[in-house]
Design an enzyme around this catalytic site. Structure first.
Site, mmCIF file in Angstrom:
data_model
loop_
_atom_site.group_PDB
_atom_site.id
_atom_site.type_symbol
_atom_site.label_atom_id
_atom_site.label_comp_id
_atom_site.label_asym_id
_atom_site.label_seq_id
_atom_site.Cartn_x
_atom_site.Cartn_y
_atom_site.Cartn_z
ATOM 1 N N ASP A 114 38.253 43.848 32.162
ATOM 2 C CA ASP A 114 37.919 43.165 30.910
ATOM 3 C C ASP A 114 39.018 42.177 30.497
ATOM 4 O OD1 ASP A 114 36.369 42.576 28.755
ATOM 5 O OD2 ASP A 114 36.810 44.395 27.627
ATOM 6 N N ASN B 284 38.704 38.672 30.902
ATOM 7 C CA ASN B 284 38.700 37.390 31.642
ATOM 8 C C ASN B 284 38.402 36.217 30.716
ATOM 9 O OD1 ASN B 284 39.002 38.838 34.005
ATOM 10 N ND2 ASN B 284 36.810 38.922 34.395
ATOM 11 N N HIS C 83 36.902 34.419 34.997
ATOM 12 C CA HIS C 83 36.275 35.308 35.991
ATOM 13 C C HIS C 83 36.819 35.001 37.392
ATOM 14 C CE1 HIS C 83 33.793 36.894 32.908
ATOM 15 N NE2 HIS C 83 33.035 35.829 32.757
ATOM 16 N N SER D 8 27.530 44.299 34.617
ATOM 17 C CA SER D 8 26.792 45.473 34.120
ATOM 18 C C SER D 8 25.320 45.136 33.907
ATOM 19 C CB SER D 8 27.404 45.944 32.802
ATOM 20 O OG SER D 8 27.032 45.076 31.759
ATOM 21 N N GLU E 57 23.912 45.210 31.309
ATOM 22 C CA GLU E 57 23.827 44.505 30.017
ATOM 23 C C GLU E 57 24.333 43.051 30.116
ATOM 24 O OE1 GLU E 57 25.246 47.703 30.264
ATOM 25 O OE2 GLU E 57 23.289 48.496 29.674
ATOM 26 N N LEU F 215 40.341 51.671 52.887
ATOM 27 C CA LEU F 215 39.881 51.737 51.494
ATOM 28 C C LEU F 215 38.432 51.216 51.352
ATOM 29 C CD1 LEU F 215 41.845 50.703 48.360
ATOM 30 C CD2 LEU F 215 39.661 49.596 48.788
#
Ligand code: FPP
Length: 245
Positions: free
Chosen positions: A25, A27, A42, A70, A72, A136
């Site tokens: 969060d 950006n 972003h 997301s 949303e 990873l």
């Protein structure tokens, strides 16, 4: 947060969180402060994600789940949604080059049905290219929502019950967990949120049951290796009791 960002911490290499969730969060605010369009924030965030992934891989983290879009986020202005989708496409394309010779695996979790054919093709290509890598795992959460994920798992269980391959009385938390996007990955042990807010925002609702949380005011594009080390150091100094005394 009351950490000294300049101070380098000494991590306990025997207790690195196996799976870290990141809410990237800040950006937009990072860009606005610089008089830049939000999309530049972003883009800078995507670069930060690359650096963090590399660092986490170096220190032995097994998996990262990054909240990139997301369920949303479709409510944002179309230009911002388009910019994020374009960035995702470029990120995947670029990962193919950057990951050559590296052992990391890239996966996209979330509901793909709303994504463009071009992006879906690129997701499949990147997943296929990195499928046999055993380093990873980077999960990019795109059109992802925790409630959506649990609803989907319930639907899959109901389908199995209906077809007779699963008895409803045999359903356990583990069996439900196997229907989540994160199935097969280590437990999420640490969730980091940058940008100053202190909420989960529909991220990894099921998986965060015993995760430790770490919040910081730093905007995601400014979040560096030292900051992630601070978060891990803090994690290593917590008393994790899992409901026991
Ligand atoms: C929240 O910041 C961030 C997002 C909605 C998108 C996160 C995406 C990236 C970091 C891009 C990298 C990843 C890929 C693979 C595309 P915000 O826009 O809500 O910021 P604000 O709270 O300051 O407005």
């Amino acid at each position: 947060m009351f950490f000294n960002r300049k101070k380098k911490v000494e991590l306990n290499t025997g207790n690195i969180p196996k799976h870290i969730g990141i809410i990237m969060d800040g950006n937009g605010r990072w860009a606005t402060r610089r008089g830049l369009p939000r999309s530049a924030g972003h883009r800078a965030g995507a670069e930060t994600l690359r650096k963090i992934t590399e660092h986490c891989s170096d220190i032995g983290v097994k998996a990262i789940t990054a909240y990139a879009f997301s369920t949303e986020n479709w409510n944002r202005p179309p230009a911002e949604v388009d910019a994020l989708m374009k960035l995702l496409y470029e990120y995947l394309k670029d990962s193919e080059k950057r990951l050559a010779g590296k052992n990391n695996k890239i996966r996209v979790i979330g509901d793909r049905s709303k994504l463009s054919d071009e992006i879906i093709r690129e997701i499949k290509r990147t997943e296929e290219l990195t499928r046999d890598n055993c380093g990873l795992v980077l999960n990019l959460a795109i059109n992802y929502g925790g409630r959506d994920e649990i609803t989907r798992a319930a639907r899959l269980l109901a389908t199995d019950a209906q077809s007779g391959t699963l008895e409803p009385s045999d359903i356990t938390a583990d069996i439900l967990g196997e229907r989540l996007y994160t199935s097969g990955l280590p437990e999420v042990e640490l969730i980091i949120r940058t940008g100053g807010e202190r909420r989960l925002s529909n991220f990894l609702l099921w998986q965060s049951a015993y995760a430790e949380f770490w919040y910081t005011d730093i905007y995601f594009p400014d979040f560096g290796k030292k900051d992630i080390d601070q978060a891990i150091f803090d994690f290593q100094n917590r008393d994790r009791r899992y409901g026991k005394l």
